[in-house]
Motif scaffolding. Sequence first.
Motif, PDB file in Angstrom:
ATOM      1  N   ALA A   1       0.545  -1.063   0.179  1.00 22.70           N
ATOM      2  CA  ALA A   1       0.342  -0.175  -0.073  1.00 22.70           C
ATOM      3  C   ALA A   1       1.400   1.493  -0.304  1.00 22.70           C
ATOM      4  CB  ALA A   1      -0.607   0.017   1.077  1.00 22.70           C
ATOM      5  N   ALA A   2       2.619   0.944   0.452  1.00 22.69           N
ATOM      6  CA  ALA A   2       3.128   2.467   0.745  1.00 22.69           C
ATOM      7  C   ALA A   2       3.742   2.853  -0.325  1.00 22.69           C
ATOM      8  CB  ALA A   2       3.650   2.279   2.026  1.00 22.69           C
ATOM      9  N   THR A   3       4.420   3.811  -0.611  1.00 21.33           N
ATOM     10  CA  THR A   3       5.349   4.198  -2.017  1.00 21.33           C
ATOM     11  C   THR A   3       6.780   3.308  -2.376  1.00 21.33           C
ATOM     12  OG1 THR A   3       6.053   5.735  -0.842  1.00 21.33           O
ATOM     13  CG2 THR A   3       4.324   6.683  -2.270  1.00 21.33           C
TER      14      THR A   3
ATOM     15  N   HIS B   1     -13.464   9.355 -18.346  1.00 22.54           N
ATOM     16  CA  HIS B   1     -11.599   9.186 -17.759  1.00 22.54           C
ATOM     17  C   HIS B   1     -11.372   8.638 -16.883  1.00 22.54           C
ATOM     18  CE1 HIS B   1     -12.004  13.445 -20.331  1.00 22.54           C
ATOM     19  NE2 HIS B   1     -12.632  14.032 -19.701  1.00 22.54           N
ATOM     20  N   ILE B   2      -9.650   7.952 -17.425  1.00 20.37           N
ATOM     21  CA  ILE B   2      -8.933   6.704 -17.114  1.00 20.37           C
ATOM     22  C   ILE B   2      -7.765   7.289 -15.786  1.00 20.37           C
ATOM     23  CG2 ILE B   2      -8.774   4.360 -16.705  1.00 20.37           C
ATOM     24  CD1 ILE B   2     -11.693   4.280 -17.473  1.00 20.37           C
ATOM     25  N   ALA B   3      -8.282   7.261 -15.467  1.00 18.17           N
ATOM     26  CA  ALA B   3      -6.698   7.953 -14.705  1.00 18.17           C
ATOM     27  C   ALA B   3      -6.021   6.341 -13.731  1.00 18.17           C
ATOM     28  CB  ALA B   3      -7.093   9.048 -14.003  1.00 18.17           C
ATOM     29  N   ILE B   4      -4.535   6.571 -13.549  1.00 15.07           N
ATOM     30  CA  ILE B   4      -3.921   5.207 -12.495  1.00 15.07           C
ATOM     31  C   ILE B   4      -3.383   6.083 -11.873  1.00 15.07           C
ATOM     32  CG2 ILE B   4      -1.936   4.141 -12.654  1.00 15.07           C
ATOM     33  CD1 ILE B   4      -2.469   3.313 -15.258  1.00 15.07           C
ATOM     34  N   CYS B   5      -3.661   5.936 -10.586  1.00 15.57           N
ATOM     35  CA  CYS B   5      -3.523   6.318  -9.517  1.00 15.57           C
ATOM     36  C   CYS B   5      -2.541   5.795  -8.430  1.00 15.57           C
ATOM     37  CB  CYS B   5      -4.416   6.826  -8.471  1.00 15.57           C
ATOM     38  SG  CYS B   5      -3.653   7.958  -7.270  1.00 15.57           S
ATOM     39  N   THR B   6      -1.125   5.457  -8.525  1.00 18.40           N
ATOM     40  CA  THR B   6      -0.195   3.976  -8.401  1.00 18.40           C
ATOM     41  C   THR B   6       0.130   4.815  -6.653  1.00 18.40           C
ATOM     42  OG1 THR B   6       1.164   2.257  -8.173  1.00 18.40           O
ATOM     43  CG2 THR B   6       1.125   4.503 -10.075  1.00 18.40           C
ATOM     44  N   SER B   7       0.812   4.062  -6.350  1.00 19.78           N
ATOM     45  CA  SER B   7       2.132   4.162  -5.046  1.00 19.78           C
ATOM     46  C   SER B   7       3.280   3.803  -5.647  1.00 19.78           C
ATOM     47  CB  SER B   7       1.709   3.310  -3.760  1.00 19.78           C
ATOM     48  OG  SER B   7       0.484   3.653  -3.153  1.00 19.78           O
ATOM     49  N   ASP B   8       3.166   3.196  -6.629  1.00 20.84           N
ATOM     50  CA  ASP B   8       4.459   2.563  -7.415  1.00 20.84           C
ATOM     51  C   ASP B   8       4.988   3.634  -7.957  1.00 20.84           C
ATOM     52  OD1 ASP B   8       4.853  -0.557  -7.045  1.00 20.84           O
ATOM     53  OD2 ASP B   8       3.208  -1.026  -8.685  1.00 20.84           O
TER      54      ASP B   8
ATOM     55  N   SER C   1       4.346  14.944  -3.360  1.00 20.87           N
ATOM     56  CA  SER C   1       4.910  15.261  -1.536  1.00 20.87           C
ATOM     57  C   SER C   1       4.444  13.600  -0.618  1.00 20.87           C
ATOM     58  CB  SER C   1       4.615  16.373  -1.168  1.00 20.87           C
ATOM     59  OG  SER C   1       5.333  17.349  -2.573  1.00 20.87           O
ATOM     60  N   ASN C   2       2.929  13.739  -0.651  1.00 21.35           N
ATOM     61  CA  ASN C   2       2.296  13.062   0.241  1.00 21.35           C
ATOM     62  C   ASN C   2       1.404  11.831  -0.536  1.00 21.35           C
ATOM     63  OD1 ASN C   2       2.732  14.743   2.240  1.00 21.35           O
ATOM     64  ND2 ASN C   2       1.473  15.906   1.289  1.00 21.35           N
ATOM     65  N   GLY C   3       1.864  10.470  -0.774  1.00 23.04           N
ATOM     66  CA  GLY C   3       0.724   9.816  -1.691  1.00 23.04           C
ATOM     67  C   GLY C   3      -0.114   8.968  -0.207  1.00 23.04           C
ATOM     68  N   LYS C   4      -0.758   8.360  -0.629  1.00 18.16           N
ATOM     69  CA  LYS C   4      -1.542   7.272  -0.288  1.00 18.16           C
ATOM     70  C   LYS C   4      -1.478   7.081   1.206  1.00 18.16           C
ATOM     71  CE  LYS C   4      -3.192   5.662  -4.183  1.00 18.16           C
ATOM     72  NZ  LYS C   4      -3.155   3.886  -5.657  1.00 18.16           N
ATOM     73  N   PRO C   5      -2.773   7.132   2.098  1.00 18.73           N
ATOM     74  CA  PRO C   5      -3.994   7.383   1.855  1.00 18.73           C
ATOM     75  C   PRO C   5      -4.632   9.177   1.708  1.00 18.73           C
ATOM     76  CG  PRO C   5      -3.932   6.941   4.270  1.00 18.73           C
ATOM     77  CD  PRO C   5      -1.762   6.613   3.614  1.00 18.73           C
ATOM     78  N   SER C   6      -3.882  10.131   1.917  1.00 12.25           N
ATOM     79  CA  SER C   6      -3.107  11.044   1.490  1.00 12.25           C
ATOM     80  C   SER C   6      -4.821  11.228   0.388  1.00 12.25           C
ATOM     81  CB  SER C   6      -1.659  12.175   1.623  1.00 12.25           C
ATOM     82  OG  SER C   6      -2.170  13.230   0.232  1.00 12.25           O
ATOM     83  N   ALA C   7      -4.687  13.190   0.030  1.00 12.90           N
ATOM     84  CA  ALA C   7      -5.949  13.353  -0.717  1.00 12.90           C
ATOM     85  C   ALA C   7      -4.994  13.503  -1.338  1.00 12.90           C
ATOM     86  CB  ALA C   7      -6.965  14.642  -0.182  1.00 12.90           C
TER      87      ALA C   7
ATOM     88  N   LEU D   1      11.336   1.600   1.597  1.00 12.69           N
ATOM     89  CA  LEU D   1      12.135   2.116   1.470  1.00 12.69           C
ATOM     90  C   LEU D   1      13.448   2.894   3.226  1.00 12.69           C
ATOM     91  CD1 LEU D   1      13.358   2.515  -2.289  1.00 12.69           C
ATOM     92  CD2 LEU D   1      13.037  -0.042  -0.903  1.00 12.69           C
ATOM     93  N   GLU D   2      12.400   3.940   3.318  1.00 12.41           N
ATOM     94  CA  GLU D   2      12.484   4.679   3.860  1.00 12.41           C
ATOM     95  C   GLU D   2      12.750   2.930   5.917  1.00 12.41           C
ATOM     96  OE1 GLU D   2      11.253   8.280   6.984  1.00 12.41           O
ATOM     97  OE2 GLU D   2      10.701   7.844   4.468  1.00 12.41           O
ATOM     98  N   VAL D   3      11.707   2.560   5.666  1.00  5.52           N
ATOM     99  CA  VAL D   3      11.231   2.024   7.013  1.00  5.52           C
ATOM    100  C   VAL D   3      11.850   0.685   7.030  1.00  5.52           C
ATOM    101  CG1 VAL D   3       9.565   0.312   8.188  1.00  5.52           C
ATOM    102  CG2 VAL D   3       8.944   2.192   7.506  1.00  5.52           C
ATOM    103  N   CYS D   4      12.281   0.323   5.637  1.00  2.68           N
ATOM    104  CA  CYS D   4      13.742  -0.903   5.415  1.00  2.68           C
ATOM    105  C   CYS D   4      14.667  -0.448   6.501  1.00  2.68           C
ATOM    106  CB  CYS D   4      13.837  -1.559   4.055  1.00  2.68           C
ATOM    107  SG  CYS D   4      12.347  -2.527   3.829  1.00  2.68           S
TER     108      CYS D   4
END
Length: 251
Positions: free
Chosen positions: A73-75, A134-141, A169-175, A80-83
Amino acid sequence: RVKRTSNIRWVQHMTQKLQEELLQNNAKDIDNGHYMEDIFARIEKFHSTIGFRASTEETNSSGILLPSALVAAATWKQILEVCSNLFSAMGVTSATDKVWQWHNSVRNLHEHDPPLIDDLQGLMVALKQNYGFHIAICTSDDRSSTDSSIKNWNLSDAIDYSICGNEVSNGKPSAEPLLTLCNQAGVEPSECIVVGDTTSDTGMAKNAGAGLMIGVLSGSGMKDQLLATGATVVLKDVGKIPEFLELTKSK
């Protein structure tokens, strides 16, 4: 990311690198049974932190990701920061540099990932033609992994917009990711249907004020978990979306 096989491959790769590093740092103690137990305990700590359960004789698999696991779920930056912090606490020197080096050596992480459904391109085209979406991809990858999937699944002509975890700057679950896409498309969040399989997706939709949040069970999220964190409805997979929309339209 059906079954998130690419994420599991990544965990296995990082596990191998971590084990090699720990063994190399303490080669003189290799014959010490207690030390080997300590290494396995550290690896288990790594797995539990990122939300991975290793295979056992009972499961007979390559391992599984826990519901809405960090690694799913995370970016990548967040993962990598957690690891890096965790491995540093385990005694790995220059942990940040090594973690990024190990990560980058995976190459095309999603090269062999199957599409979410057999005719994903056909689904997207049908949604655009029949509903004017409209189709959009919003991913943490990150961008490179995302572009690999788009190319591998032949979706370039079906996708209007995309945004990746390393582009905000702020990934999901940020808006922020959804609001950025809305700005690009010239629409309001209330006009958007968000489809996702983790609590990061449902959280983003809720925080941004999306008009509809459809949870799907093709990833690591569980039905009760997705509903509790903002999903309006939960479907088996994205292939069920047209049927759901028709039922909604008839009411």
